[in-house]
Design a protein around this motif. Sequence first.
Motif, PDB file in Angstrom:
ATOM      1  N   ILE A 442      37.175  32.327  49.087  1.00 45.34           N
ATOM      2  CA  ILE A 442      35.992  32.434  48.210  1.00 45.34           C
ATOM      3  C   ILE A 442      36.026  33.757  47.452  1.00 45.34           C
ATOM      4  CG2 ILE A 442      33.481  32.720  48.215  1.00 45.34           C
ATOM      5  CD1 ILE A 442      33.404  30.691  50.543  1.00 45.34           C
ATOM      6  N   SER A 443      36.329  34.829  48.153  1.00 47.89           N
ATOM      7  CA  SER A 443      36.389  36.151  47.519  1.00 47.89           C
ATOM      8  C   SER A 443      37.470  36.197  46.449  1.00 47.89           C
ATOM      9  CB  SER A 443      36.647  37.217  48.587  1.00 47.89           C
ATOM     10  OG  SER A 443      36.798  38.488  48.001  1.00 47.89           O
ATOM     11  N   ARG A 444      38.625  35.633  46.776  1.00 52.42           N
ATOM     12  CA  ARG A 444      39.734  35.623  45.814  1.00 52.42           C
ATOM     13  C   ARG A 444      39.408  34.770  44.582  1.00 52.42           C
ATOM     14  NH1 ARG A 444      44.899  34.555  49.878  1.00 52.42           N
ATOM     15  NH2 ARG A 444      45.342  36.750  50.433  1.00 52.42           N
ATOM     16  N   LEU A 445      38.781  33.618  44.806  1.00 49.84           N
ATOM     17  CA  LEU A 445      38.437  32.744  43.676  1.00 49.84           C
ATOM     18  C   LEU A 445      37.398  33.408  42.781  1.00 49.84           C
ATOM     19  CD1 LEU A 445      38.740  30.084  42.168  1.00 49.84           C
ATOM     20  CD2 LEU A 445      36.985  29.099  43.677  1.00 49.84           C
ATOM     21  N   LYS A 446      36.442  34.085  43.393  1.00 52.19           N
ATOM     22  CA  LYS A 446      35.422  34.792  42.611  1.00 52.19           C
ATOM     23  C   LYS A 446      36.069  35.850  41.725  1.00 52.19           C
ATOM     24  CE  LYS A 446      31.094  37.379  43.030  1.00 52.19           C
ATOM     25  NZ  LYS A 446      30.080  37.922  43.970  1.00 52.19           N
ATOM     26  N   THR A 447      36.994  36.611  42.283  1.00 51.36           N
ATOM     27  CA  THR A 447      37.709  37.643  41.516  1.00 51.36           C
ATOM     28  C   THR A 447      38.509  37.006  40.382  1.00 51.36           C
ATOM     29  OG1 THR A 447      37.901  39.012  43.496  1.00 51.36           O
ATOM     30  CG2 THR A 447      39.377  39.520  41.671  1.00 51.36           C
ATOM     31  N   THR A 448      39.160  35.897  40.689  1.00 51.69           N
ATOM     32  CA  THR A 448      39.969  35.196  39.678  1.00 51.69           C
ATOM     33  C   THR A 448      39.084  34.664  38.552  1.00 51.69           C
ATOM     34  OG1 THR A 448      41.503  34.515  41.419  1.00 51.69           O
ATOM     35  CG2 THR A 448      41.656  33.357  39.326  1.00 51.69           C
ATOM     36  N   ALA A 449      37.921  34.111  38.910  1.00 50.09           N
ATOM     37  CA  ALA A 449      37.009  33.556  37.907  1.00 50.09           C
ATOM     38  C   ALA A 449      36.451  34.648  37.003  1.00 50.09           C
ATOM     39  CB  ALA A 449      35.869  32.806  38.591  1.00 50.09           C
ATOM     40  N   VAL A 450      36.078  35.789  37.585  1.00 52.74           N
ATOM     41  CA  VAL A 450      35.571  36.916  36.791  1.00 52.74           C
ATOM     42  C   VAL A 450      36.651  37.418  35.841  1.00 52.74           C
ATOM     43  CG1 VAL A 450      34.794  39.321  36.909  1.00 52.74           C
ATOM     44  CG2 VAL A 450      33.824  37.617  38.471  1.00 52.74           C
ATOM     45  N   SER A 451      37.884  37.505  36.344  1.00 54.86           N
ATOM     46  CA  SER A 451      39.005  37.936  35.508  1.00 54.86           C
ATOM     47  C   SER A 451      39.218  36.975  34.338  1.00 54.86           C
ATOM     48  CB  SER A 451      40.281  38.024  36.355  1.00 54.86           C
ATOM     49  OG  SER A 451      41.400  38.300  35.544  1.00 54.86           O
ATOM     50  N   LEU A 452      39.117  35.664  34.613  1.00 53.24           N
ATOM     51  CA  LEU A 452      39.282  34.662  33.562  1.00 53.24           C
ATOM     52  C   LEU A 452      38.168  34.777  32.522  1.00 53.24           C
ATOM     53  CD1 LEU A 452      40.581  32.137  32.342  1.00 53.24           C
ATOM     54  CD2 LEU A 452      39.300  30.753  33.986  1.00 53.24           C
ATOM     55  N   LEU A 453      36.937  34.944  32.982  1.00 53.92           N
ATOM     56  CA  LEU A 453      35.813  35.108  32.054  1.00 53.92           C
ATOM     57  C   LEU A 453      36.008  36.328  31.168  1.00 53.92           C
ATOM     58  CD1 LEU A 453      32.807  34.220  34.394  1.00 53.92           C
ATOM     59  CD2 LEU A 453      33.449  32.997  32.308  1.00 53.92           C
ATOM     60  N   ASN A 454      36.493  37.419  31.747  1.00 57.40           N
ATOM     61  CA  ASN A 454      36.762  38.633  30.957  1.00 57.40           C
ATOM     62  C   ASN A 454      37.840  38.370  29.910  1.00 57.40           C
ATOM     63  OD1 ASN A 454      34.872  40.082  32.398  1.00 57.40           O
ATOM     64  ND2 ASN A 454      36.355  40.985  33.814  1.00 57.40           N
ATOM     65  N   ASP A 455      38.886  37.646  30.311  1.00 59.27           N
ATOM     66  CA  ASP A 455      39.966  37.320  29.375  1.00 59.27           C
ATOM     67  C   ASP A 455      39.471  36.449  28.226  1.00 59.27           C
ATOM     68  OD1 ASP A 455      41.682  38.740  30.966  1.00 59.27           O
ATOM     69  OD2 ASP A 455      42.629  36.976  31.889  1.00 59.27           O
ATOM     70  N   LEU A 456      38.469  35.624  28.508  1.00 54.92           N
ATOM     71  CA  LEU A 456      37.910  34.738  27.483  1.00 54.92           C
ATOM     72  C   LEU A 456      36.890  35.447  26.592  1.00 54.92           C
ATOM     73  CD1 LEU A 456      37.354  31.520  29.653  1.00 54.92           C
ATOM     74  CD2 LEU A 456      39.134  31.892  27.941  1.00 54.92           C
ATOM     75  N   GLY A 457      36.600  36.693  26.904  1.00 56.34           N
ATOM     76  CA  GLY A 457      35.647  37.454  26.109  1.00 56.34           C
ATOM     77  C   GLY A 457      34.225  37.351  26.600  1.00 56.34           C
ATOM     78  N   CYS A 458      34.034  36.779  27.796  1.00 50.73           N
ATOM     79  CA  CYS A 458      32.684  36.608  28.342  1.00 50.73           C
ATOM     80  C   CYS A 458      32.396  37.685  29.385  1.00 50.73           C
ATOM     81  CB  CYS A 458      32.533  35.216  28.953  1.00 50.73           C
ATOM     82  SG  CYS A 458      32.723  33.876  27.769  1.00 50.73           S
ATOM     83  N   THR A 459      32.698  38.911  29.060  1.00 49.41           N
ATOM     84  CA  THR A 459      32.478  40.022  29.981  1.00 49.41           C
ATOM     85  C   THR A 459      30.990  40.139  30.317  1.00 49.41           C
ATOM     86  OG1 THR A 459      34.306  41.162  28.918  1.00 49.41           O
ATOM     87  CG2 THR A 459      32.894  42.489  30.340  1.00 49.41           C
ATOM     88  N   GLY A 460      30.723  40.290  31.602  1.00 46.47           N
ATOM     89  CA  GLY A 460      29.328  40.437  32.033  1.00 46.47           C
ATOM     90  C   GLY A 460      28.704  39.135  32.488  1.00 46.47           C
ATOM     91  N   LEU A 461      29.325  37.998  32.095  1.00 45.90           N
ATOM     92  CA  LEU A 461      28.798  36.704  32.533  1.00 45.90           C
ATOM     93  C   LEU A 461      29.468  36.311  33.846  1.00 45.90           C
ATOM     94  CD1 LEU A 461      28.702  34.747  29.154  1.00 45.90           C
ATOM     95  CD2 LEU A 461      26.777  35.697  30.409  1.00 45.90           C
ATOM     96  N   THR A 462      28.720  35.695  34.738  1.00 45.16           N
ATOM     97  CA  THR A 462      29.263  35.308  36.040  1.00 45.16           C
ATOM     98  C   THR A 462      28.905  33.863  36.349  1.00 45.16           C
ATOM     99  OG1 THR A 462      27.257  36.114  37.148  1.00 45.16           O
ATOM    100  CG2 THR A 462      29.128  37.657  36.975  1.00 45.16           C
ATOM    101  N   LEU A 463      29.568  33.325  37.364  1.00 42.72           N
ATOM    102  CA  LEU A 463      29.254  31.996  37.857  1.00 42.72           C
ATOM    103  C   LEU A 463      28.468  32.134  39.155  1.00 42.72           C
ATOM    104  CD1 LEU A 463      32.759  30.329  37.311  1.00 42.72           C
ATOM    105  CD2 LEU A 463      30.825  30.421  35.724  1.00 42.72           C
ATOM    106  N   THR A 464      27.683  31.132  39.481  1.00 43.16           N
ATOM    107  CA  THR A 464      26.851  31.234  40.679  1.00 43.16           C
ATOM    108  C   THR A 464      27.717  31.205  41.940  1.00 43.16           C
ATOM    109  OG1 THR A 464      26.538  28.848  40.925  1.00 43.16           O
ATOM    110  CG2 THR A 464      24.980  30.008  39.490  1.00 43.16           C
TER     111      THR A 464
END
Length: 524
Positions: A442-464
């Motif tokens: 879970i921790s690793r997936l959360k980190t991966t998802a945040v990294s992907l969002l940052n790469d997509l230009g959605c810095t600051g947005l998170t998933l629940t």
Amino acid sequence: MAEPKTKYDRQLRIWGEQGQAALEKASICLLNCGPTGSETLKNLVLGGVGSITIVDGSKVEFGDLGNNFMVDDSSLGQSKAKCVCSFLQELNDAVKAKFIEEYPEALIDTNPSFFSQFTLVVATQMVEESMVKLDRICRQENVMLIFARSYGLTGLVRISVKEHTVIESKPDHFLDDLRLNNPWPELRGFAEAIDLNVQDPVAHKHIPYVVILVKMADEWKSSHGGTLPSTREEKREFKELLKSRMTAIDEENYQEAIDASFKVFAPQGISSDLQQIINDSCTEVGTGSSDFWVMVAALKEFIANEGGGEVPLEGSIPDMTSSTEHYVNLQKIYQAKSEADYLVIEERVRNILKKIGRDSYSIPKATIKSFCKNARKLKVCRYRPIEDEYNNPSLAELQKYLTDEDYSIAMGFYILLRAVDRYAANFIHFPGQFDGGLDEDISRLKTTAVSLLNDLGCTGLTLTEDLINEMCRFGAAELHAVAAVIGGIASQEVIKLITKQFVPMSGTFVFNAIDHKSQLLALY
């Protein structure tokens, strides 16, 4: 074996013999035949697709028996592609079925030309890297491609085609092509010959509403400076005017006229969607132009000349209260106008074909007739390459979906389906795939998802947190109930693409089995 017309009777009523013929000529390749792929192909085999080729290098394992109806106990340890192919062949012996026991990823890397032989490829359960490679290959070979994936309680379907043109779009609701606000001379002459003030009550009750509206529209224009009703108040007044001409309360023809009065108010000319098509650069046709664009080029000329701003008349009229004589004569007038418009379009098509160096009769009359009948409903669908969507996303769309309460879950699953592929590339397994270590996953997936969002230009947005936890709990499982939904949607889109009837979905379809919702994300 049952005769095709009997065997496929129900579906022939939907897409006709021409659509069925297209299906029977089609060659479909399925990549990976787990439950998602098997369910997709099952629907196509039952529908009578011409041939199928299944590509899967895996063997049937114990876990497959619980989620794939196309394998059984006797299949354990055998080629999954062979077993599924055999079961599917039993469903329809008219379909040519074969299998290749090889992993799709290997074929994509070592033999890309393999895919050029197919009408359409259905790629299931593929990770992002392979999707991008396959999309490039299929676009280069002009092979239609559909991605389908089920993952726990979510899944997606995405079409990837450079361009798909539709003549028979068959919309659920479309205004009858009656030209009540722009009647041609023969229709006007027919209407003028009928007296709305006839004394015979039976004759008065059987004047077709088309005639009533044409005459009353002319009467309105004569007292309103040549304009038709446009404001709400004017439209209400026009309906009252119609009502005032009723001589009895049970005159159904006048009630039909009142109900259909909105057809008089409809704007003349062509829709903005059709205008966009005839303004497309593809109307500058050449030797490599498709039949569709040759006919659109002819349509563009027709609209600018003989059509006077209108498309060819469809030529059909709805049921209405009328005397048989009036109805038959009215029908003949519409059919004659439709045929005359068709002949003009046909001549223009033949001239264009000759001009670009093609056989003047290479487009059949039946195709041109269908084009004329459906000219108002033409559709052109173009899809972004997967690689472009992934690497250059529409930031505004992403942010809109992520922050929209109605779409945030669907968008979250879309992001997480990409994140689990990144996760698997780094850790050689999907999150939650193996027992133990779920918290770490879970921790690793959360980190991966945040990294992907940052790469997509959605810095600051998170998933629940709940969504990330659920994705790990799924453990990359293919649940049959979800696979059946995804397979059903995918096969429906395959049929649309092959028959060139109905409009394929644009965007990425995301299924959320947790909330029983399906949504389309327009990420182009």
